[in-house]
Design a protein around this motif. Structure first.
Motif, PDB file in Angstrom:
ATOM      1  N   MET A  21       1.031  -1.171  -0.177  1.00 53.46           N
ATOM      2  CA  MET A  21      -0.007  -0.091  -0.008  1.00 53.46           C
ATOM      3  C   MET A  21       0.920   1.170  -0.002  1.00 53.46           C
ATOM      4  SD  MET A  21      -3.009   1.102   2.943  1.00 53.46           S
ATOM      5  CE  MET A  21      -3.853   2.473   2.609  1.00 53.46           C
ATOM      6  N   THR A  22       0.597   2.249  -0.921  1.00 55.58           N
ATOM      7  CA  THR A  22       1.325   3.274  -0.730  1.00 55.58           C
ATOM      8  C   THR A  22       1.334   4.063   0.476  1.00 55.58           C
ATOM      9  OG1 THR A  22       0.765   3.475  -3.251  1.00 55.58           O
ATOM     10  CG2 THR A  22       1.593   5.650  -2.020  1.00 55.58           C
ATOM     11  N   GLU A  23       2.313   4.594   0.849  1.00 54.26           N
ATOM     12  CA  GLU A  23       2.422   5.566   2.102  1.00 54.26           C
ATOM     13  C   GLU A  23       1.685   6.955   1.725  1.00 54.26           C
ATOM     14  OE1 GLU A  23       3.268   6.752   5.983  1.00 54.26           O
ATOM     15  OE2 GLU A  23       3.600   4.964   5.043  1.00 54.26           O
ATOM     16  N   PRO A  24       0.815   7.322   2.584  1.00 55.05           N
ATOM     17  CA  PRO A  24      -0.198   8.599   2.421  1.00 55.05           C
ATOM     18  C   PRO A  24       0.860   9.658   2.462  1.00 55.05           C
ATOM     19  CG  PRO A  24      -1.025   6.955   4.107  1.00 55.05           C
ATOM     20  CD  PRO A  24       0.204   6.454   3.758  1.00 55.05           C
ATOM     21  N   GLY A  25       0.666  10.716   1.556  1.00 56.53           N
ATOM     22  CA  GLY A  25       1.497  12.064   1.538  1.00 56.53           C
ATOM     23  C   GLY A  25       1.429  12.502   2.933  1.00 56.53           C
ATOM     24  N   ILE A  26      -0.036  12.610   3.292  1.00 58.10           N
ATOM     25  CA  ILE A  26      -0.110  13.295   4.672  1.00 58.10           C
ATOM     26  C   ILE A  26      -0.989  12.310   5.721  1.00 58.10           C
ATOM     27  CG2 ILE A  26      -1.348  15.259   5.829  1.00 58.10           C
ATOM     28  CD1 ILE A  26      -1.296  16.497   3.170  1.00 58.10           C
ATOM     29  N   ARG A  27      -0.425  12.005   6.723  1.00 56.93           N
ATOM     30  CA  ARG A  27      -1.378  11.323   7.892  1.00 56.93           C
ATOM     31  C   ARG A  27      -1.349  12.306   9.030  1.00 56.93           C
ATOM     32  NH1 ARG A  27      -3.073   6.266   8.524  1.00 56.93           N
ATOM     33  NH2 ARG A  27      -1.700   5.331   6.762  1.00 56.93           N
ATOM     34  N   ILE A  28      -2.481  12.448   9.469  1.00 57.24           N
ATOM     35  CA  ILE A  28      -2.566  13.064  10.860  1.00 57.24           C
ATOM     36  C   ILE A  28      -3.358  12.121  11.847  1.00 57.24           C
ATOM     37  CG2 ILE A  28      -3.182  15.433  12.122  1.00 57.24           C
ATOM     38  CD1 ILE A  28      -3.600  16.433   9.240  1.00 57.24           C
ATOM     39  N   GLU A  29      -2.994  11.907  13.072  1.00 62.74           N
ATOM     40  CA  GLU A  29      -3.512  11.142  13.974  1.00 62.74           C
ATOM     41  C   GLU A  29      -3.776  11.696  15.384  1.00 62.74           C
ATOM     42  OE1 GLU A  29      -0.992   7.740  14.078  1.00 62.74           O
ATOM     43  OE2 GLU A  29      -1.269   7.024  11.989  1.00 62.74           O
ATOM     44  N   ASN A  30      -4.986  11.821  15.842  1.00 63.40           N
ATOM     45  CA  ASN A  30      -5.163  12.335  16.866  1.00 63.40           C
ATOM     46  C   ASN A  30      -4.443  13.474  17.453  1.00 63.40           C
ATOM     47  OD1 ASN A  30      -6.761   9.983  17.499  1.00 63.40           O
ATOM     48  ND2 ASN A  30      -4.666   8.831  17.946  1.00 63.40           N
TER      49      ASN A  30
ATOM     50  N   ASN B 281      -8.092  13.876  12.626  1.00 61.60           N
ATOM     51  CA  ASN B 281      -7.381  12.753  11.946  1.00 61.60           C
ATOM     52  C   ASN B 281      -7.564  12.880  10.503  1.00 61.60           C
ATOM     53  OD1 ASN B 281      -6.835  10.323  14.143  1.00 61.60           O
ATOM     54  ND2 ASN B 281      -8.588  11.394  14.649  1.00 61.60           N
ATOM     55  N   MET B 282      -6.731  12.821   9.551  1.00 66.83           N
ATOM     56  CA  MET B 282      -6.641  12.964   8.206  1.00 66.83           C
ATOM     57  C   MET B 282      -5.708  12.129   7.562  1.00 66.83           C
ATOM     58  SD  MET B 282      -6.950  17.319   7.713  1.00 66.83           S
ATOM     59  CE  MET B 282      -7.258  16.994   5.970  1.00 66.83           C
ATOM     60  N   VAL B 283      -6.113  11.802   6.324  1.00 69.79           N
ATOM     61  CA  VAL B 283      -5.404  10.956   5.394  1.00 69.79           C
ATOM     62  C   VAL B 283      -5.391  11.596   3.909  1.00 69.79           C
ATOM     63  CG1 VAL B 283      -4.606   8.585   4.339  1.00 69.79           C
ATOM     64  CG2 VAL B 283      -5.172   8.818   6.787  1.00 69.79           C
ATOM     65  N   VAL B 284      -4.250  11.807   3.304  1.00 67.59           N
ATOM     66  CA  VAL B 284      -4.425  12.263   2.206  1.00 67.59           C
ATOM     67  C   VAL B 284      -3.172  11.546   1.182  1.00 67.59           C
ATOM     68  CG1 VAL B 284      -4.086  14.360   0.568  1.00 67.59           C
ATOM     69  CG2 VAL B 284      -5.102  14.563   2.933  1.00 67.59           C
ATOM     70  N   ALA B 285      -3.774  10.886   0.208  1.00 64.93           N
ATOM     71  CA  ALA B 285      -2.712   9.884  -0.734  1.00 64.93           C
ATOM     72  C   ALA B 285      -1.808  11.003  -1.572  1.00 64.93           C
ATOM     73  CB  ALA B 285      -3.632   8.957  -1.504  1.00 64.93           C
ATOM     74  N   PRO B 286      -0.844  10.551  -1.907  1.00 64.45           N
ATOM     75  CA  PRO B 286      -0.101  11.245  -2.966  1.00 64.45           C
ATOM     76  C   PRO B 286      -0.830  11.351  -4.323  1.00 64.45           C
ATOM     77  CG  PRO B 286       1.178   9.559  -1.862  1.00 64.45           C
ATOM     78  CD  PRO B 286      -0.040   9.122  -1.390  1.00 64.45           C
TER      79      PRO B 286
ATOM     80  N   THR C 111     -12.562  16.617  13.276  1.00 62.15           N
ATOM     81  CA  THR C 111     -12.609  16.531  11.921  1.00 62.15           C
ATOM     82  C   THR C 111     -13.667  15.161  11.474  1.00 62.15           C
ATOM     83  OG1 THR C 111     -10.638  15.051  11.697  1.00 62.15           O
ATOM     84  CG2 THR C 111     -10.456  17.438  10.969  1.00 62.15           C
ATOM     85  N   VAL C 112     -14.299  15.658  10.313  1.00 60.83           N
ATOM     86  CA  VAL C 112     -15.309  14.482   9.976  1.00 60.83           C
ATOM     87  C   VAL C 112     -14.991  14.280   8.337  1.00 60.83           C
ATOM     88  CG1 VAL C 112     -17.993  13.717   9.740  1.00 60.83           C
ATOM     89  CG2 VAL C 112     -16.956  14.894  11.697  1.00 60.83           C
ATOM     90  N   GLU C 113     -14.867  13.210   7.952  1.00 59.86           N
ATOM     91  CA  GLU C 113     -14.646  12.748   6.510  1.00 59.86           C
ATOM     92  C   GLU C 113     -16.000  12.439   5.780  1.00 59.86           C
ATOM     93  OE1 GLU C 113     -12.409  10.020   3.567  1.00 59.86           O
ATOM     94  OE2 GLU C 113     -11.981   9.783   5.459  1.00 59.86           O
ATOM     95  N   GLU C 114     -16.070  13.211   4.825  1.00 62.74           N
ATOM     96  CA  GLU C 114     -17.183  12.558   3.934  1.00 62.74           C
ATOM     97  C   GLU C 114     -16.740  12.604   2.174  1.00 62.74           C
ATOM     98  OE1 GLU C 114     -19.965  16.783   2.610  1.00 62.74           O
ATOM     99  OE2 GLU C 114     -20.175  15.568   4.646  1.00 62.74           O
TER     100      GLU C 114
END
Length: 241
Positions: free
Chosen positions: A1-10, A29-34, A225-228
């Motif tokens: 699995m590709t490492e996320p470009g951005i990962r934010i945890e708690n 919490n956020m995840v943004v892929a390259p 944060t809430v993802e949609e």
């Protein structure tokens, strides 16, 4: 699995202490892929600016973890000694106002960051011209910023953000001063550049014109944060800006 470009945890950010403490970020919490562009929206005072400043290593979070381009930069404390170099080399910034240096021409505005990072002048200028060509403003390479339209200035600011090949770009209201056509052109460019350079991009915006273009959106409310899923509305063929 590709490492996320951005990962934010708690992620948390508290200002002050005791009875006067204010929790600007409570559990982010956020995840943004390259290669992905996501929107970050929320009302004034919800924590958007604080989050962007934490991600941009401008202010220090209180707790949590941040990973940019596979590198942990914060884990309940900074993991990087030179934050200035981190901002210069690993994070691109696009602001509401382009903030171009008025006494440098377009090429030098874009080439400046690579040169500050140690790239030879010729290499930095070649990189600048490559980006200006990709952004369809190479014909303005020798122009002064004052001679550019608003849309051209924003394209140059995007080129500057990409100059050091950062894995992450943080865009803060990049379309606010632009009309609908130019705003959509900027979003189109950000998507093109994200895919072309494998860059993860977060766009903070209130701009109702561009929100329907995002495939994923993070809402931030009261520091959480809430993802949609977004509409992901297809962008029309590019319009000159």
């Amino acid at each position: 699995m590709t490492e996320p470009g951005i990962r934010i945890e708690n992620l948390r950010k508290r200002y002050g202490s005791g009875d006067t403490a204010v929790d600007a970020l409570k559990d982010v919490n956020m995840v943004v892929a390259p290669g992905e562009v996501v929107g970050l929206i929320g009302p004034s005072g919800s924590g958007k600016s604080t989050l962007l400043k934490c991600l941009g290593a401008v202010i220090e979070p209180t707790a949590g973890r941040m990973v940019l381009g596979g590198q942990t930069i914060y884990d309940d404390g900074w993991q990087i000694k030179d934050l200035r170099a981190l901002r210069r080399d690993r994070i691109g910034f696009v602001f509401q106002a382009p903030h171009l240096i008025p006494f440098l021409d377009v090429t030098d505005n874009v080439a400046l960051l690579p040169m500050l990072a140690g790239s030879p002048n010729r290499e930095a200028r070649a990189r600048a011209l490559e980006l200006l060509q990709a952004l369809d403003v190479a014909h303005r390479a020798q122009a002064q910023p004052s001679a550019l339209s608003g849309g051209e200035q924003q394209r140059v600011s995007i080129a500057r953000a990409l100059a050091n090949r950062p894995p992450v770009i943080l865009a803060d209201e990049p379309t606010a001063p632009l009309d609908s056509e130019r705003a959509l052109a900027v979003v189109r460019i950000l998507n093109q550049m994200a895919r072309q350079y494998d860059t993860a991009i977060i766009v903070v915006t209130h701009d109702e014109k561009i929100i329907p273009t995002f495939k994923r959106i993070y809402h931030i409310r009261d520091g959480r944060t809430v993802e949609e899923a977004g509409e992901g509305r297809a962008l029309e063929p590019e319009l000159s800006a």
